[in-house]
Design an enzyme around this catalytic site. Structure first.
Site, PDB file in Angstrom:
ATOM      1  N   SER A 183       7.357  70.272 -60.920  1.00  0.00           N
ATOM      2  CA  SER A 183       6.697  69.228 -60.150  1.00  0.00           C
ATOM      3  C   SER A 183       6.824  69.472 -58.647  1.00  0.00           C
ATOM      4  O   SER A 183       5.844  69.416 -57.903  1.00  0.00           O
ATOM      5  CB  SER A 183       7.297  67.882 -60.528  1.00  0.00           C
ATOM      6  OG  SER A 183       7.110  66.946 -59.510  1.00  0.00           O
ATOM      7  N   SER A 184       8.048  69.780 -58.203  1.00  0.00           N
ATOM      8  CA  SER A 184       8.250  69.966 -56.761  1.00  0.00           C
ATOM      9  C   SER A 184       7.477  71.160 -56.245  1.00  0.00           C
ATOM     10  O   SER A 184       6.929  71.125 -55.146  1.00  0.00           O
ATOM     11  CB  SER A 184       9.720  70.207 -56.443  1.00  0.00           C
ATOM     12  OG  SER A 184      10.470  69.139 -56.839  1.00  0.00           O
ATOM     13  N   ARG A 211      37.373  63.198 -54.214  1.00  0.00           N
ATOM     14  CA  ARG A 211      36.108  62.700 -54.767  1.00  0.00           C
ATOM     15  C   ARG A 211      36.182  62.618 -56.285  1.00  0.00           C
ATOM     16  O   ARG A 211      37.008  63.239 -56.912  1.00  0.00           O
ATOM     17  CB  ARG A 211      34.977  63.686 -54.501  1.00  0.00           C
ATOM     18  CG  ARG A 211      34.576  63.880 -53.133  1.00  0.00           C
ATOM     19  CD  ARG A 211      33.618  65.073 -53.043  1.00  0.00           C
ATOM     20  NE  ARG A 211      32.306  64.793 -53.615  1.00  0.00           N
ATOM     21  CZ  ARG A 211      31.298  65.635 -53.569  1.00  0.00           C
ATOM     22  NH1 ARG A 211      31.445  66.822 -53.010  1.00  0.00           N
ATOM     23  NH2 ARG A 211      30.146  65.326 -54.084  1.00  0.00           N
ATOM     24  N   HIS A 264      21.897  74.026 -50.350  1.00  0.00           N
ATOM     25  CA  HIS A 264      21.917  73.727 -48.933  1.00  0.00           C
ATOM     26  C   HIS A 264      20.524  73.512 -48.358  1.00  0.00           C
ATOM     27  O   HIS A 264      20.285  72.503 -47.698  1.00  0.00           O
ATOM     28  CB  HIS A 264      22.727  74.715 -48.113  1.00  0.00           C
ATOM     29  CG  HIS A 264      22.792  74.236 -46.706  1.00  0.00           C
ATOM     30  ND1 HIS A 264      23.618  73.212 -46.316  1.00  0.00           N
ATOM     31  CD2 HIS A 264      22.012  74.495 -45.654  1.00  0.00           C
ATOM     32  CE1 HIS A 264      23.359  72.895 -45.066  1.00  0.00           C
ATOM     33  NE2 HIS A 264      22.381  73.665 -44.638  1.00  0.00           N
ATOM     34  N   HIS A 297      24.147  59.169 -60.579  1.00  0.00           N
ATOM     35  CA  HIS A 297      23.870  58.585 -59.258  1.00  0.00           C
ATOM     36  C   HIS A 297      23.393  59.664 -58.293  1.00  0.00           C
ATOM     37  O   HIS A 297      22.349  59.531 -57.656  1.00  0.00           O
ATOM     38  CB  HIS A 297      25.127  57.894 -58.719  1.00  0.00           C
ATOM     39  CG  HIS A 297      25.085  57.603 -57.255  1.00  0.00           C
ATOM     40  ND1 HIS A 297      24.198  56.713 -56.691  1.00  0.00           N
ATOM     41  CD2 HIS A 297      25.800  58.107 -56.206  1.00  0.00           C
ATOM     42  CE1 HIS A 297      24.384  56.669 -55.378  1.00  0.00           C
ATOM     43  NE2 HIS A 297      25.348  57.513 -55.046  1.00  0.00           N
ATOM     44  N   TRP A 354      26.688  66.143 -59.631  1.00  0.00           N
ATOM     45  CA  TRP A 354      25.302  66.555 -59.419  1.00  0.00           C
ATOM     46  C   TRP A 354      25.225  68.051 -59.125  1.00  0.00           C
ATOM     47  O   TRP A 354      24.150  68.634 -59.144  1.00  0.00           O
ATOM     48  CB  TRP A 354      24.640  65.755 -58.288  1.00  0.00           C
ATOM     49  CG  TRP A 354      24.856  66.276 -56.901  1.00  0.00           C
ATOM     50  CD1 TRP A 354      25.998  66.150 -56.164  1.00  0.00           C
ATOM     51  CD2 TRP A 354      23.924  67.008 -56.081  1.00  0.00           C
ATOM     52  NE1 TRP A 354      25.833  66.755 -54.937  1.00  0.00           N
ATOM     53  CE2 TRP A 354      24.564  67.288 -54.859  1.00  0.00           C
ATOM     54  CE3 TRP A 354      22.612  67.444 -56.259  1.00  0.00           C
ATOM     55  CZ2 TRP A 354      23.951  67.992 -53.828  1.00  0.00           C
ATOM     56  CZ3 TRP A 354      22.001  68.146 -55.226  1.00  0.00           C
ATOM     57  CH2 TRP A 354      22.671  68.413 -54.025  1.00  0.00           C
TER      58      TRP A 354
END
Ligand code: HEA
Ligand code: HEA
Ligand code: CUA
Ligand SMILES: [Cu+2]
Lengths: 386, 315, 522
Positions: free
Chosen positions: C164-165, C445, C248, C68, C136
Site C-alpha cells: 500500500s505505501s 522501557r 530510521h 500501540h 514494534w
C-alpha cells in the site's frame, strides 16, 4: 493574546523547574537524573551527560526565547504591517555554521570517552554473563564459580491482581537470590551472551549496558571504585518477564572478595557431595514433596504459577497429561532436564535429587494425585541416556 | 468505458472502478490462506483438534486457492482494461508518461527488495561469519568462537555450520558450483536481453514479423532458464543435499535465486502476453507503454541475475 | 470529458477514483486507528499507574506496547499523511486529480484489510497464544523462534501495508513530476509538495527493505533458514541492521510532511513569505539523504565495532544541522511579521517548540557514550513521543484545522479549536515530560511494573495520558461539527494571509475535480 503569554511563561517556568530540579538532585539514586555512578567511566559519562543537557537546554532555550519574542513583539495588534523579506544568505550561513561548531565541540570528548569505554583489553578478571529467560547466569572464568541469579521477590508481592495487597519494599523488583560479587579496583571484563533471545545487561552505576546476543559473545568492562550494592536491570525486551530480571552487584574489597570465592568454592564442593549423596539415596514421599515444593516455588512458579494453573503461553501442570499419566514419567523428567521451546532446561542447574523431587511434587500436588514417587536414580539414568 | 474517444487533451480521470476493492479482498484472502496453510503444514498451531485455530489451519490451502484465484482474476481484468483503454486512445501523452514513471519507480522498489537480501549476504560474509569463526579482534567478539563455537571455521561456501562444527558433524551438503548450469543460465539471460532489444527495435521500425519472432524467442529463453533452474534446484536437493535449511549458505542461496526465479516467472508471463499482443497488432511505435514496461522489467531481472552470478555463485 | 456525476452511497467510497474521496477515507481511517492505538496507550498507562501488576499479564502488556507502536506508526501517522497528500497535492500543483487514480484507491483499500489482520490477533479464540508481543521493532529471535502464532499474520500484514505505501508513494511522485500546472517549476512548488515528494522517495527506498526483513523472518520461522540464527551461521543483530535501515528513514517519513505543513501555516499567519524557501528544500533533501546512513544509532549497545559506533554517532549528530536550518527559517518567517493566533497557527507553533525539545533530546541520544545510559529507557520514550505527538500528530491536526474550511466550505468553531489546543498542549507535556526523568533515573522501557522510586512521575504521565486522550474526542466533535456546517461559510481564501493555488484559484469547498483546466502559474 494574554492567554498565549501566560502559557508561554508557564512553559518557561516548566523548563526552569526542570533545570532547578537537576541542580537540586541528590547525587545518588536521584529520581530525576542519571546516577554519577561509582567508576571512572560512569563519572565521565555523567559529566558528559550534564554538559550535553546544559548545552541542549541552552540551544532550545534560545530558540524558545526567539519564538517568544517574535510572538509578543510581532503579533498583529502590535505590528500590523508585516515586513516582506524572505531570505538572507548571511544569516543562513551563520545558523548552519554555529550548530556545526557546537556539535564538533560535543563530539570531541564523546569520541575519547567512547574509545576508553570500548577498550576491554588488559583485564584483571573475566565474568561470563549469560542472559536467559528470565534470569542471569554468571560464570567466573578465573575461578570456575558459577551460579544463576533470579528475582527473589515472590510473585504475590508484585502481582496485585489476585493477591491481597502486600507491602512492597523500596527495591522490590531489584532483589536477587544470588548477587554477583565483584572486587573493587580491578578491571573486570564481562563476556556477554544469551541462550535464547537478546537480553541487555545494564548496570547504571557502572555506565555499562551491553546486549547479550545468542550465539555471539560481546565484551565490556568496568572498574568499581567503591564497595557497595548496585542494582540494575535487563534493558532489552526479552519476552514476558523482561521486567523481572534484575541485576544486583555487590562490590567488595579484594580481601573480602577472595574470601567469598573461597566459600563459594567450598560450598560448591559440598553441594556436589550432597547432591551425589542425595542422588544415591532412596527418598521418602514426604521428603520429596517438601523438597519439591521448595524447588517448584523458587524456580517454576514464576511461569507455571503457584497452583500449577499455568498462565498464557505457559501450560498448566495441574491436570496436564504429562503430569498425571503414569507412562509419561520419563517424558516429564526429560522436559525438565532438556527444556523445550520457551521451557528452559534445568538439567545443569538442578541436582538430580531436586529434579526427582519437583517431578514428584508436580505429580502429587494440586489434585494431581498420582501417588507416583520418582527417585533421583531414575533422573541420573535418564540423563546418562541423553 | 469503451465508447470511442478521440485523443484527449485534458486529463482523463477514469470513472469508478471495482478493481481495487477486488484486489484488496484478494490480497487479504490470499495472505489469510497462506498464513493458515503454513500453520497447517508446520503444525505451529498447538490448539486442540476441532478448535477454531486448527479448523482455520486445515482450511488454509483452500482459502489460499480462493485468494489466488481472485488475484489472478483481478490481474487479468486490470491489465485487459488498461490495454483496452490504451488502444481506444484514451491515454493522453501525460498519462503515458505517468505510467512510464510509475513503472520506473516500481522497479526501483524491486531493486531495494533485492538489496535487502544482497545486504544480508554481504553482512553475513563480511561481519557475522568472521566473528563466529574467531576472527574478532581482541576486545571485540574475539571470545565468540572460543566460548560458543569451538571448532567452527569460517569457510565459504559454508558447508559446516557453527552448530554442526560444535557437534562435531561433518559437511552436510555440497555447494553449487558456478560454472555449470549457472554459467549457461547467465548466457541464456544475456541472450534474452539481446533478443528483446532486437524485438524492441523492430517495433520501432514497424517490422512486425521480427518483433513477434524475437519477443517469442525472449519468452522462450526465459522459460528455458526456468526449466534449468528447476533442474538446478532438483539437483541441489537430491544430489547435493543443499536445501533451504542448509545453514546460512542454503538460506541466502535459495532466498536470492528463489526470488529471482519468481521474477523471471513473472517476466516470462509478461513476455508471453506481450508476444500475443504483438501478434494482435496492439503496439505502434508511438504507443507501446506496455511493451516498454515489459522490456524494462526483463532487463532489471537480467541485471539482478548478473549480481547473483557474481555474489552467490562466483565469489 | 471528466465525469461529473457524483456517485453516492457506499459504492462511491468503495469504487472511487477521486483524490478527495480517497483522501477523506485515509484521514478517517487514520483517525480511527489513532483512537484504537491511543486506547492501547491508555491501557498501558493504566497498568503503569501504580507499581505492581494491576490488570494485565506481562505478556499481554507487551502485546499492548507492540500493537500501540505499530498502530500509531503505520495506522495513524502514515495514512494521515497520505490522506493529506491526496487532498492537497493535486490542488496545490494545479492538477485535476492524482496521476494514477485507480491505484490510489487500491492503496487505500489494502489498509483496512492489513490492519484487520493485525487486530484479529487480539481474538483469543483464533490466537490462543496472543497477539504479537515483541515490540514494534520485532527483533529476532524473540519474533522468530519465540513469536506466537499470530506473528505470521503480522508478517503478512506488514507485507500488505508495504504494498500500500509503495503504491501511494509512486502515485505521489508521479503526480508531482508529471501533473504540475504550466509554470509550476520545481522550485516554485509549495513546501508541502516538496516534503511529500521526498517522503515518497524515502518510502520507495525503504518499504521494500522492510518487506525483505519480514520475509526472512517468515522463512526463519517456518522454512528452516537461519538468517537470524548464529547456529546456522546467521546473526540476530543483522535483523536489527535491516530493520533500522528501514526504521530510521521511517521516522523521517513521519515528520517531513509535518515540516511541510508548518511551512504553510507559519507564513500565512505571520502574513509574510516563507523565509529561505530554497534552503528549506535543500535542508529537507539533506535530512532525507542523511537518514539512510545513520540507522545504527538505534543499536549502540549491540556490540558494534567501535569504528562503526563512532561513524554512526557523528553522522547522526550532523542531522541536527539541516533540521536546525528549518527551525531557524520558521523563526525568521515570523520575525517582523504580523502574527495572529488562530488554531492552526497555535498548533504549528507548538509543533516548532516541542519538536525542538524532542530534537535536542535526539542529539543527546546520538552521542554513543551517553546513549549507553539512555538506550531502552523511558528517556527514549520521551524523545520519540515529543517528536511524534507534538511533532507528527500536532502537524496533522494543524493541517486539518488549516485546510478544513477549504475542504468543507465551512469554518470550524474557533473557540472550541483553541480549547482543544490548550488542553492538548498542557496534557501532552504532563504525559511525556516526566518520562525524561523516569528514564534518566533508570526506568527501562517495555515493562509492566517498576520500582517504587518511579511512582510519582508515572502517575503524572498516566493522568496526562487520560487528559490527552479524551481531549482528542473534542477534536472529533469539532471536525464533525464543521463538516455539518460549523460556524458558517468560509471564504475562498479562508485565511487573510493564505497563498497557494488551493486558496487563490479554487472556491471553498473545492470542486470534486480540482482543476479541470490547468491554471497558469506565474
Ligand atoms: C518523527 C520521528 C523522529 C524524529 C524526527 C527523530 C529525530 C531524531 N532522533 Fe529519534 N527516534 C524516534 C523518532 C524520531 N526521531 C523513534 C520512534 C525512536 C525510538 C525507536 C524505538 O526504539 O522504538 C527514536 C530513537 C532515537 C535514537 C535511539 C535511541 C536509543 O534507542 O538508544 C537516537 C539516537 O541517536 C535518535 C536520534 C535522533 C536525532 C539526532 C534526531 C534529529 O533528527 C533531531 C534534529 C532536531 C534538532 C536537533 C532540533 C532542532 C535543531 C536546532 C534548534 C539546531 C541547533 C541544534 C544543535 C546544535 C544541537 N532517535
Ligand atoms: C505517532 C506515534 C505515537 C503516538 C501518537 C503515541 C501516543 C501515546 N503513547 Fe506511545 N509509542 C509509540 C508511538 C506513539 N505513541 C511507539 C512507536 C512506541 C514504542 C513501542 C514499542 O516499544 O515497541 C510507543 C510506546 C509508548 C509507551 C511505552 C510502552 C512501553 O515501553 O512499555 C508509552 C507509555 O506510556 C506510550 C504512551 C503513549 C500515550 C499515553 C500516548 C497518547 O498520546 C495517547 C492519547 C490517547 C488517545 C488519542 C486515545 C483516545 C481514545 C479514547 C479516549 C477512547 C475512545 C476509543 C475508542 C472508541 C476506540 N507509548
Ligand atoms: Cu532479559 Cu529483558
Ligand atoms: Cu533513528
Amino acid at each position: 493574546m494574554s492567554l498565549l503569554r501566560k502559557v508561554m511563561s508557564g512553559f518557561v517556568l516548566f523548563v526552569s523547574l526542570f533545570i532547578g530540579s537537576l541542580c537540586a538532585a541528590e547525587p545518588e539514586y536521584s529520581t530525576l537524573n542519571l546516577r554519577p555512578g561509582v567508576t571512572e567511566n560512569s563519572q565521565r559519562v555523567f559529566d558528559l551527560h550534564m554538559e550535553v543537557v546544559w548545552i541542549m537546554l541552552a540551544v532550545a532555550g534560545l530558540v524558545f526565547a526567539a519564538i517568544l519574542f517574535a510572538v509578543i513583539r510581532f503579533r498583529k495588534s502590535n505590528h500590523p504591517t508585516p515586513a516582506k523579506f524572505s531570505h538572507s544568505t548571511t544569516l543562513e550561513i551563520i545558523w548552519t555554521v554555529i550548530p556545526i561548531l557546537i556539535l564538533a565541540y560535543l563530539a570531541k570528548p564523546a569520541i575519547g570517552l567512547l574509545l576508553d569505554m570500548e577498550d576491554t583489553t588488559k583485564a584483571d578478571m573475566s565474568v561470563k554473563v549469560t542472559g536467559k529467560q528470565w534470569y542471569w547466569e554468571y560464570e567466573y572464568l578465573d575461578s570456575s564459580v558459577k551460579f544463576a541469579s533470579r528475582l527473589s521477590t515472590p510473585v504475590e508481592v508484585y502481582d496485585n491482581r489476585n493477591n491481597e495487597p502486600v507491602e512492597k519494599g523500596e527495591n522490590y523488583l531489584l532483589e536477587v537470590d544470588n548477587e554477583l560479587v565483584l572486587p573493587v579496583g580491578k578491571k573486570i571484563r564481562f563476556l556477554l551472551t544469551s541462550s535464547d533471545v537478546i537480553h541487555s545487561w545494564w548496570m547504571p552505576d557502572f555506565a555499562v549496558k551491553m546486549d547479550a546476543i545468542p550465539g555471539f559473545v560481546n565484551e565490556t568492562w568496568t572498574r568499581i571504585d567503591k564497595p557497595g550494592v548496585y542494582r540494575g536491570v535487563c534493558a532489552e525486551l526479552c519476552g514476558a518477564l523482561h521486567g523481572f530480571m534484575p541485576i544486583v552487584v555487590r562490590a567488595l574489597p579484594q580481601a573480602e572478595y577472595d574470601q567469598w570465592v573461597e566459600t563459594k568454592l567450598a560450598e560448591k564442593a559440598e553441594a556436589e557431595r550432597l547432591a551425589a549423596e542425595a542422588a544415591a539415596k532412596n527418598w521418602s514421599m514426604e521428603d520429596l514433596m517438601a523438597k519439591g515444593k521448595e524447588v517448584y516455588d523458587a524456580k517454576c512458579a514464576m511461569c507455571h504459577q503457584k497452583g500449577g494453573e499455568g498462565l498464557g503461553a505457559f501450560p498448566a501442570l495441574k491436570g496436564s497429561k504429562i503430569a498425571i499419566e503414569s507412562d509419561k514419567i520419563d517424558e516429564h523428567i526429560n522436559i525438565i532436564v532438556l527444556g523445550k521451546n520457551m521451557m528452559p532446561k534445568f538439567g545443569e542447574e538442578l541436582t538430580d535429587a531436586e529434579i526427582a523431587a519437583v517431578v514428584t511434587y508436580e505429580r502429587n500436588a494440586w489434585g494431581n494425585d498420582t501417588k507416583d514417587v520418582v527417585q533421583p536414580a531414575r533422573v541420573t539414568e535418564l540423563k546418562a541416556g541423553n | 468505458m469503451s465508447e470511442k474517444v478521440e485523443k484527449p487533451t485534458n486529463y482523463y480521470v477514469p470513472e469508478q472502478s471495482k478493481l481495487p476493492i477486488i484486489g484488496s479482498v484478494g490480497l487479504f484472502v490470499t495472505v489469510l490462506g497462506a498464513g493458515n496453510y503454513i500453520h497447517n503444514t508446520t503444525g505451529v498451531v498447538k490448539a486442540e483438534e476441532g478448535s477454531l485455530p486448527s479448523i482455520m489451519a486445515s482450511m488454509g490451502p483452500y482459502i489460499l486457492a480462493i485468494g489466488a484465484f481472485i488475484i489472478f482474476y483481478l490481474m487479468w481484468k486490470w491489465w485487459s482494461t488498461a490495454a483496452r483503454e490504451s488502444m481506444a486512445n484514451m491515454n493522453s501523452a501525460q498519462l503515458d508518461r505517468s505510467y512510464r514513471q510509475g513503472m520506473m519507480w516500481f522497479i526501483t522498489s524491486e531493486v531495494m527488495f533485492f538489496a535487502a537480501f544482497f545486504g544480508a549476504l554481504w553482512y553475513i560474509r563480511v561481519f557475522a561469519l568472521p566473528w563466529l569463526g574467531g576472527e574478532g579482534v581482541d576486545g571485540h567478539k574475539a571470545m565468540t568462537a572460543v566460548l560458543e563455537w569451538p571448532g567452527f571455521q569460517n569457510l565459504w561456501p559454508l558447508t559446516v555450520t557453527p552448530q554442526e562444527a560444535k557437534d562435531g558433524a561433518g559437511a552436510s551438503f555440497s555447494a553449487m558450483g558456478a560454472f555449470g548450469l549457472p554459467a549457461i543460465n547467465t548466457a541464456i539471460l544475456l541472450t534474452s536481453s539481446w533478443t528483446l532489444t532486437i524485438a524492441h527495435h523492430a517495433l520501432i521500425d514497424r517490422n512486425r514479423p521480427t518483433l513477434i519472432l524475437f519477443t517469442w524467442l525472449t519468452a522462450l529463453l526465459g522459460a528455458i532458464f526456468l526449466c534449468l533452474q528447476a533442474y538446478e534446484y532438483y539437483h541441489a536437493y537430491v544430489d547435493l543435499g543443499l536445501t533451504m535449511g542448509s545453514g546460512i549458505y542454503g538460506s541466502t542461496f535459495f532466498m536470492l535465486t528463489g526470488f529471482h526465479g519468481l521474477h523471471v516467472t513473472i517476466g516470462t508471463i509478461f513476455l508471453i502476453v506481450l508476444s500475443i499482443r504483438c501478434s494482435k497488432g496492439h503496439f505502434t511505435p508511438e504507443n507501446h507503454f506496455a511493451y516498454e514496461a515489459g522490456a524494462w522489467y526483463w532487463h532489471f531481472v537480467d541485471v539482478v541475475w548478473l549480481f547473483l552470478f557474481v555474489f552467490v555463485y562466483a565469489i | 470529458m471528466a465525469h461529473d456525476h457524483h456517485p453516492t452511497g457506499i459504492s462511491r467510497w468503495l469504487f472511487t477514483t477521486n483524490h478527495k474521496d480517497i483522501g477523506s477515507m485515509y484521514l478517517w481511517f487514520s483517525f480511527i486507528m489513532f483512537l484504537i492505538g491511543g486506547l492501547m496507550a491508555l491501557l498501558i498507562r493504566a497498568e503503569l499507574f501504580m507499581p505492581g501488576l494491576q490488570f494485565f499479564e506481562p505478556n499481554f502488556f507487551n502485546s499492548l506496547t507492540t500493537l500501540h507502536g505499530l498502530i500509531m506508526v503505520f495506522g495513524a501517522v502514515m495514512p494521515a499523511f497520505v490522506g493529506l497528500a491526496n487532498w492537497l497535492i493535486p490542488m496545490q500543483i494545479g492538477a485535476p486529480d492524482m496521476a494514477l487514480p485507480r491505484m490510489n484507491n487500491f492503496s487505500f483499500w489494502i489498509l483496512p484489510f492489513a490492519f484487520s489482520l493485525l487486530l484479529l490477533s487480539l481474538v483469543p479464540q483464533l490466537f490462543p497464544d496472543g497477539p504479537p508481543n515483541f515490540g514494534w521493532t520485532f527483533y529476532a529471535p524473540l519474533s522468530t523462534k519465540y513469536g506466537p502464532a499470530s506473528t505470521d499474520f503480522f508478517i503478512f500484514g506488514v507485507h500488505l501495508m508495504g504494498i500500500s505505501s509503495i503504491m501511494g508513494a509512486i502515485n505521489v511522485i508521479v503526480t508531482v513530476f508529471n501533473m504540475r500546472a504550466p509554470g509550476m517549476t520545481l522550485m516554485k512548488m509549495p513546501m508541502f509538495v516538496w516534503t511529500w515528494v521526498i517522503t515518497a522517495f524515502l518510502l520507495i527506498m525503504v518499504m521494500p527493505v522492510l518487506a525483505g526483513a519480514v520475509t526472512m523472518m517468515l522463512t526463519d520461522r517456518h522454512f528452516g533458514t537461519s538468517f537470524f540464527d548464529a547456529a546456522g551461521g546467521g546473526d540476530p543483530v543483522m535483523f536489527q541492521h535491516i530493520f533500522w535501515f528501514f526504521g530510521h528513514p521511517e521516522v523521517y517519513i513521519m515528520i517531513l510532511p509535518a515540516f511541510g505543513i508548518a511551512s504553510h501555516i507559519i507564513p500565512t499567519f505571520s502574513r509574510k513569505p516563507l523565509f529561505g524557501y530554497a534552503s528549506m528544500v535543500y535542508a529537507t533533501a539533506s535530512i532525507a539523504f542523511l537518514s539512510f546512513v545513520v540507522w545504527a544509532h538505534h543499536m549502540f549497545t549491540v556490540g558494534m565495532p567501535v569504528a562503526g559506533e563512532l561513524y554512526f554517532m557523528i553522522a547522526t549528530m550532523i542531522i541536527a544541522v539541516p533540521t536546525g536550518v528549518k527551525i531557524f527559517n520558521w523563526v525568521a518567517t515570523m520575525w517582523k511579521g504580523s502574527i495572529t493566533f488562530e488554531t492552526p497557527m497555535l498548533f504549528a507553533l507548538a509543533f516548532v517548540v516541542l519538536f525542538t525539545l524532542g530534537g535536542v533530546s535526539g542529539v543527546m541520544l546520538a552521542m554513543t557514550p551517553v546513549d549507553k545510559q539512555y538506550h531502552d529507557t523511558y528517556f527514549v520514550v520521551a524523545h520519540f513521543h515529543y517528536v511524534l505527538f507534538p511533532g507528527a500528530i500536532f502537524g496533522t491536526i494543524a493541517a486539518v484545522y488549516y485546510w478544513l474550511p477549504k475542504w468543507t466550505g465551512n469554518m470550524y468553531n474557533e473557540t472550541l479549536g483553541k480549547i482543544h489546543f490548550w488542553f492538548s498542549i498542557i496534557a501532552v507535556n504532563i504525559t511525556f515530560f516526566p518520562m525524561h526523568f523516569s528514564g534518566l533515573a533508570g526506568m527501562q522501557r517495555r515493562v509492566p511494573d517498576y520500582n517504587m522510586m518511579f511512582e510519582g512521575f508515572n502517575q503524572l504521565s498516566s493522568i496526562g495520558a487520560f487528559m490527552l486522550g479524551f481531549g482528542q474526542l473534542l477534536f472529533l466533535y469539532i471536525v464533525i461539527n464543521c463538516v455539518k456546517g460549523g460556524k458558517g461559510k468560509a471564504t475562498d481564501q479562508v485565511w487573510e494571509g493564505a497563498e497557494g493555488l488551493e486558496f487563490t484559484h479554487l472556491p471553498s469547498p473545492a470542486p470534486y475535480h480540482s482543476f479541470e483546466q490547468a491554471p497558469e502559474v506565474k
